[in-house]
Design a protein around this motif. Structure first.
Motif, PDB file in Angstrom:
ATOM      1  N   GLY A  12       0.701  -1.390   0.001  1.00  0.00           N
ATOM      2  CA  GLY A  12       0.060   0.213   0.077  1.00  0.00           C
ATOM      3  C   GLY A  12       0.885   1.257  -0.039  1.00  0.00           C
ATOM      4  O   GLY A  12       2.043   1.189   0.364  1.00  0.00           O
ATOM      5  N   ALA A  13       0.222   2.444  -0.295  1.00  0.00           N
ATOM      6  CA  ALA A  13       0.861   3.470  -0.194  1.00  0.00           C
ATOM      7  C   ALA A  13       1.643   3.910   1.329  1.00  0.00           C
ATOM      8  O   ALA A  13       2.801   4.453   1.061  1.00  0.00           O
ATOM      9  N   ASP A  14       1.051   3.625   2.279  1.00  0.00           N
ATOM     10  CA  ASP A  14       1.772   4.037   3.645  1.00  0.00           C
ATOM     11  C   ASP A  14       3.083   3.054   3.631  1.00  0.00           C
ATOM     12  O   ASP A  14       3.957   3.381   4.064  1.00  0.00           O
ATOM     13  N   GLU A  15       2.859   1.798   3.347  1.00  0.00           N
ATOM     14  CA  GLU A  15       3.949   0.980   3.367  1.00  0.00           C
ATOM     15  C   GLU A  15       5.067   1.362   2.528  1.00  0.00           C
ATOM     16  O   GLU A  15       6.170   1.356   2.733  1.00  0.00           O
ATOM     17  N   ALA A  16       4.644   1.771   1.220  1.00  0.00           N
ATOM     18  CA  ALA A  16       5.745   2.381   0.293  1.00  0.00           C
ATOM     19  C   ALA A  16       6.522   3.591   0.763  1.00  0.00           C
ATOM     20  O   ALA A  16       7.629   3.413   0.580  1.00  0.00           O
ATOM     21  N   CYS A  17       5.613   4.361   1.453  1.00  0.00           N
ATOM     22  CA  CYS A  17       6.315   5.622   1.811  1.00  0.00           C
ATOM     23  C   CYS A  17       7.224   5.393   2.983  1.00  0.00           C
ATOM     24  O   CYS A  17       8.327   5.676   2.904  1.00  0.00           O
ATOM     25  N   PHE A  18       6.938   4.461   3.524  1.00  0.00           N
ATOM     26  CA  PHE A  18       7.728   3.934   4.910  1.00  0.00           C
ATOM     27  C   PHE A  18       9.068   3.165   4.440  1.00  0.00           C
ATOM     28  O   PHE A  18      10.164   3.501   5.109  1.00  0.00           O
ATOM     29  N   ALA A  19       8.810   2.698   3.415  1.00  0.00           N
ATOM     30  CA  ALA A  19      10.140   1.713   2.787  1.00  0.00           C
ATOM     31  C   ALA A  19      10.997   2.832   2.129  1.00  0.00           C
ATOM     32  O   ALA A  19      12.132   2.549   2.136  1.00  0.00           O
ATOM     33  N   HIS A  20      10.375   3.907   1.330  1.00  0.00           N
ATOM     34  CA  HIS A  20      11.104   4.851   0.866  1.00  0.00           C
ATOM     35  C   HIS A  20      11.936   5.694   1.934  1.00  0.00           C
ATOM     36  O   HIS A  20      13.113   6.106   1.698  1.00  0.00           O
ATOM     37  N   LEU A  21      11.153   5.908   3.114  1.00  0.00           N
ATOM     38  CA  LEU A  21      12.042   6.634   4.093  1.00  0.00           C
ATOM     39  C   LEU A  21      13.327   5.958   4.541  1.00  0.00           C
ATOM     40  O   LEU A  21      14.375   6.477   4.621  1.00  0.00           O
ATOM     41  N   ILE A  22      12.940   4.763   4.652  1.00  0.00           N
ATOM     42  CA  ILE A  22      13.972   3.850   5.408  1.00  0.00           C
ATOM     43  C   ILE A  22      15.230   3.631   4.525  1.00  0.00           C
ATOM     44  O   ILE A  22      16.686   3.886   4.730  1.00  0.00           O
ATOM     45  N   ALA A  23      15.000   3.636   3.153  1.00  0.00           N
ATOM     46  CA  ALA A  23      15.934   3.328   1.797  1.00  0.00           C
ATOM     47  C   ALA A  23      16.543   4.750   1.768  1.00  0.00           C
ATOM     48  O   ALA A  23      17.826   4.610   1.730  1.00  0.00           O
TER      49      ALA A  23
END
Length: 73
Positions: A12-23
């Motif tokens: 989902g969008a929230d999970e993708a945003c969180f993954a991009h934050l970490i990366a």
């Protein structure tokens, strides 16, 4: 965060945003990470979230790297 079915393979969008934050934090793109963090938490907490995300991302890269698979990008 959005709860998906246990068998759901989508991101989902929230999970993708969180993954991009970490990366972003782990690869040194701190300005991008800070902008993403400000979308998730209060702006005054965003730098702390970026620091924690960087630590987590680097630890994840080390763990994945030692397993012989690809790293974050």
């Amino acid at each position: 965060m959005v709860r998906h079915d246990l068998g759901c393979a989508c991101v989902g969008a929230d999970e993708a945003c969180f993954a991009h934050l970490i990366a972003s934090a782990a690869t040194g793109a701190h300005e991008d990470a800070l902008m993403l963090a400000a979308l998730i938490v209060r702006p005054d907490l965003a730098p702390a979230l970026v620091a924690l995300s960087e630590q987590f991302g680097l630890a994840l890269q080390a763990a994945v790297g030692s397993a012989g698979t690809r790293t974050l990008h």
